[in-house]
Design a protein around this motif. Sequence first.
Motif, PDB file in Angstrom:
ATOM      1  N   GLN A 162       0.825  -1.209   0.000  1.00 58.88           N
ATOM      2  CA  GLN A 162       0.000   0.000   0.000  1.00 58.88           C
ATOM      3  C   GLN A 162       0.862   1.264   0.000  1.00 58.88           C
ATOM      4  O   GLN A 162       0.648   2.171  -0.793  1.00 58.88           O
ATOM      5  CB  GLN A 162      -0.933   0.012   1.215  1.00 58.88           C
ATOM      6  CG  GLN A 162      -2.014  -1.016   1.164  1.00 58.88           C
ATOM      7  CD  GLN A 162      -2.980  -0.756   0.020  1.00 58.88           C
ATOM      8  OE1 GLN A 162      -3.352   0.378  -0.259  1.00 58.88           O
ATOM      9  NE2 GLN A 162      -3.379  -1.821  -0.659  1.00 58.88           N
TER      10      GLN A 162
ATOM     11  N   TRP B  54       3.005   1.415  -3.456  1.00 57.96           N
ATOM     12  CA  TRP B  54       2.411   1.353  -4.786  1.00 57.96           C
ATOM     13  C   TRP B  54       1.034   1.979  -4.905  1.00 57.96           C
ATOM     14  O   TRP B  54       0.568   2.230  -6.009  1.00 57.96           O
ATOM     15  CB  TRP B  54       2.358  -0.103  -5.260  1.00 57.96           C
ATOM     16  CG  TRP B  54       3.700  -0.744  -5.190  1.00 57.96           C
ATOM     17  CD1 TRP B  54       4.076  -1.755  -4.367  1.00 57.96           C
ATOM     18  CD2 TRP B  54       4.873  -0.404  -5.933  1.00 57.96           C
ATOM     19  NE1 TRP B  54       5.395  -2.070  -4.545  1.00 57.96           N
ATOM     20  CE2 TRP B  54       5.918  -1.240  -5.521  1.00 57.96           C
ATOM     21  CE3 TRP B  54       5.144   0.541  -6.915  1.00 57.96           C
ATOM     22  CZ2 TRP B  54       7.190  -1.180  -6.041  1.00 57.96           C
ATOM     23  CZ3 TRP B  54       6.427   0.602  -7.437  1.00 57.96           C
ATOM     24  CH2 TRP B  54       7.430  -0.259  -6.998  1.00 57.96           C
ATOM     25  N   ASN B  55       0.365   2.237  -3.817  1.00 58.08           N
ATOM     26  CA  ASN B  55      -0.969   2.844  -3.870  1.00 58.08           C
ATOM     27  C   ASN B  55      -0.814   4.359  -3.788  1.00 58.08           C
ATOM     28  O   ASN B  55      -0.375   4.897  -2.774  1.00 58.08           O
ATOM     29  CB  ASN B  55      -1.827   2.313  -2.717  1.00 58.08           C
ATOM     30  CG  ASN B  55      -3.249   2.806  -2.780  1.00 58.08           C
ATOM     31  OD1 ASN B  55      -3.545   3.848  -3.346  1.00 58.08           O
ATOM     32  ND2 ASN B  55      -4.139   2.043  -2.162  1.00 58.08           N
ATOM     33  N   GLN B  56      -1.205   5.051  -4.843  1.00 60.66           N
ATOM     34  CA  GLN B  56      -1.007   6.497  -4.939  1.00 60.66           C
ATOM     35  C   GLN B  56      -1.728   7.266  -3.828  1.00 60.66           C
ATOM     36  O   GLN B  56      -1.288   8.330  -3.430  1.00 60.66           O
ATOM     37  CB  GLN B  56      -1.467   6.998  -6.317  1.00 60.66           C
ATOM     38  CG  GLN B  56      -1.037   8.405  -6.620  1.00 60.66           C
ATOM     39  CD  GLN B  56       0.486   8.575  -6.660  1.00 60.66           C
ATOM     40  OE1 GLN B  56       1.225   7.643  -6.948  1.00 60.66           O
ATOM     41  NE2 GLN B  56       0.946   9.758  -6.352  1.00 60.66           N
ATOM     42  N   SER B  57      -2.822   6.728  -3.302  1.00 59.30           N
ATOM     43  CA  SER B  57      -3.549   7.430  -2.250  1.00 59.30           C
ATOM     44  C   SER B  57      -2.755   7.484  -0.939  1.00 59.30           C
ATOM     45  O   SER B  57      -3.100   8.256  -0.050  1.00 59.30           O
ATOM     46  CB  SER B  57      -4.920   6.791  -2.022  1.00 59.30           C
ATOM     47  OG  SER B  57      -4.779   5.468  -1.538  1.00 59.30           O
ATOM     48  N   TRP B  58      -1.697   6.688  -0.836  1.00 55.21           N
ATOM     49  CA  TRP B  58      -0.841   6.716   0.357  1.00 55.21           C
ATOM     50  C   TRP B  58       0.464   7.473   0.122  1.00 55.21           C
ATOM     51  O   TRP B  58       1.364   7.444   0.951  1.00 55.21           O
ATOM     52  CB  TRP B  58      -0.535   5.290   0.826  1.00 55.21           C
ATOM     53  CG  TRP B  58      -1.701   4.689   1.527  1.00 55.21           C
ATOM     54  CD1 TRP B  58      -2.626   3.837   0.996  1.00 55.21           C
ATOM     55  CD2 TRP B  58      -2.107   4.928   2.866  1.00 55.21           C
ATOM     56  NE1 TRP B  58      -3.574   3.518   1.931  1.00 55.21           N
ATOM     57  CE2 TRP B  58      -3.274   4.183   3.099  1.00 55.21           C
ATOM     58  CE3 TRP B  58      -1.596   5.704   3.901  1.00 55.21           C
ATOM     59  CZ2 TRP B  58      -3.942   4.191   4.312  1.00 55.21           C
ATOM     60  CZ3 TRP B  58      -2.261   5.699   5.114  1.00 55.21           C
ATOM     61  CH2 TRP B  58      -3.417   4.959   5.306  1.00 55.21           C
TER      62      TRP B  58
END
Length: 103
Positions: free
Chosen positions: A80, A83-87
């Motif tokens: 997360q 790789w998860n842009q929201s983080w």
Amino acid sequence: VGHMFALSIAYDLIAESIEEKDQVFQLIDDIVGKRRPTHTHPHTHPLCLYAMLGYIKRNGYYLVDVTGRPTRWGVWAPEQLNWNQSWADEHGLNSLQILTYLL
């Protein structure tokens, strides 16, 4: 974050002798081993944070609540954070938090 830091400092700086360090370690082990000290309520005892870290690790570096889903800010999973842009904004802070907890 502050509690985890304070516990490690207390172990390193307050417990001076081997016996005192063993006592602190035993308290921590009691929490992690799911055994609770009888002199205090388990949810108010600061060493229960070590048990929480074990819980976070067992759940893939997520703090999972009673719904079975991660809490809003309890996310330290590399997949997360990396790789998860929201983080993206929390990437550095959450990475540092989990590294500090693991130390």
